[in-house]
Design an enzyme around this catalytic site. Sequence first.
Site, PDB file in Angstrom:
ATOM      1  CG  ASP A  41     -16.515 -48.483 -30.855  1.00 52.65           C
ATOM      2  OD1 ASP A  41     -16.814 -47.281 -30.892  1.00 52.65           O
ATOM      3  OD2 ASP A  41     -17.162 -49.356 -31.466  1.00 52.65           O
ATOM      4  CG  ASP A  42     -18.547 -45.464 -27.932  1.00 51.50           C
ATOM      5  OD1 ASP A  42     -18.283 -44.806 -28.947  1.00 51.50           O
ATOM      6  OD2 ASP A  42     -19.684 -45.934 -27.703  1.00 51.50           O
ATOM      7  CB  CYS A  77     -18.536 -44.814 -34.208  1.00 54.16           C
ATOM      8  SG  CYS A  77     -18.935 -45.249 -32.504  1.00 54.16           S
ATOM      9  CG  ASP A 312     -14.667 -44.492 -31.956  1.00 59.61           C
ATOM     10  OD1 ASP A 312     -14.729 -44.369 -30.708  1.00 59.61           O
ATOM     11  OD2 ASP A 312     -15.423 -45.257 -32.588  1.00 59.61           O
ATOM     12  CG  ASN A 313     -16.862 -41.615 -29.944  1.00 65.05           C
ATOM     13  OD1 ASN A 313     -17.103 -42.159 -31.026  1.00 65.05           O
ATOM     14  ND2 ASN A 313     -17.285 -42.101 -28.792  1.00 65.05           N
TER      15      ASN A 313
END
Length: 537
Positions: A41-42, A77, A312-313
């Site tokens: 995540d991130d 997200c 996700d990014n």
Amino acid sequence: RSAMSPAAVTWGLALAALMVLSPAGASRQARRPNVVLILTDDQDVCLGGMTPLKKTNALIAQMGITFLNAYVPSALCCPSRASILTGKYPHNHHVVNNTLEGNCSSKLWQKIQEPYTFPALLKTMCGYQTFFAGKYLNEYGAEDAGGVGHVPPGWSFWYALEKNSKYYNYTLSVNGKARRHGENYSVDYLTDVLANMSLDFLEYKSNFEPFFMMISTPAPHSPWTAAPQYTKSFQNVSAPRNSNFNIHGKNKHWLIRQAKTPMTNSSIQFLDDAYRKRWQTLLSVDDLVEKLVKKLELNGELDNTYIFYTSDNGYHTGQFSLPIDKRQLYEFDIKVPLLVRGPGIKPNQTNKMLVANIDLGPTILDIAGYDLNKTQMDGMSLLPLLRGDKNVTWRSDFLVEYQGEGYNGSDPTCPGLGPGVTHCFPDCVCEDSYNNTYACVRTLSASWDLQYCEFDDREVFVEVYNLTADPHQINNIAKTIDQEILEKMNYRLMMLQSCSGATCRTPGVFDPGYRFDPRLMFSNHGVRARRFSARSL
């Protein structure tokens, strides 16, 4: 594995139900490959986000392939995760930001998109047993959208985090029933709980069906709570001082220009601290990967299992004087790690093809033997690239799109900034606004490394970057680039904004097969033709 040992009874009951419901002939299909998708995540790749993951590098990257140009179509997200699950661009799955109003885990998403995600197809059409653990979508569990009792179709085992990433004091939906966790490291630290749940699944699952696992960690998302054994790690690490760090984003969209340059000492100290803590949280992800690979090896299943590792990014820490966040159109926010190992993948490879997270669903379905022509997915199967097939025709561009968050009111702490801003820091530097709404064509061909972006605001602001000459995207060349290229990119952008399925995979502007079809300018998707002249920008 103290965190999950009581789960054996739960697994036994769930497994009994699964075997009763298993499709006929599943045992004959058991030789099909298994698939594991690890989603962080991130986690950036441009600013050193993979550096702490020594074991992951050794166990996945060095044993397989690293995609050097892997991107997400939306640097946030929920839209990005929806793209992974559906294989679609945001304009086709309609999740535009992290809010319920932006369709994040909304009733509409549940009704229209969830039944057709790739895990749903794997389970219902391909006879896979499917396992999910971790963060799903940011608004999952919202009372207005069914709460944690809602289990999306397609999951045999469901261990989903309510709402956004946390490390302690969270609620999991355990196959639709709420389970509350506290703050005791040995039983509650979420990354470790996910690891233990995954090991339990591999211990107790059926051996008569192939399996798909999606493990979605909170790390390295805020609040960046490291496991106690890692809180002293990386004491001398600070955020990279690259050439776009702490500089004014001149010739950029107003949201970038409003950032204060130079940043205050307190802002720099804050982002350095965040950077260090992000790395610390990733050490537990590294442990998770190691445990998972060892268990697959112990089970004799590693050689028949594809393992994907991605995020996700991306993220930024001080670029163009924006303290910390994602959401922007630049490389640091849209580029992500993508590592894959598995059957038929030669070790220690890199690949420079332009790939996106909309490709993960088609790839995994392709691995499972599903006919991709039966889907409505916008992405392409990576399987030919994974196998090292020769003379593969591949894309040279893809679409990036984002709809800004914010509301038509002023932030009470920063009234001078006017209406519509959100995610503001104490010194009134804001990371988003409702007109931070843009779409880009990101092109990577033999001759061009280019990004062309339009903002949907009163200015109809345009940003163009030649990443060959300017990899850190400091100089917006919208006013100086060749007029013909500008027009072609404008047309290509409108076509991609209205594409669906196969039309999202047509040749790009610099491909030999590129054709401009004027009829596309008048599609019913509400995309208006806008002819730019360099003089008007």
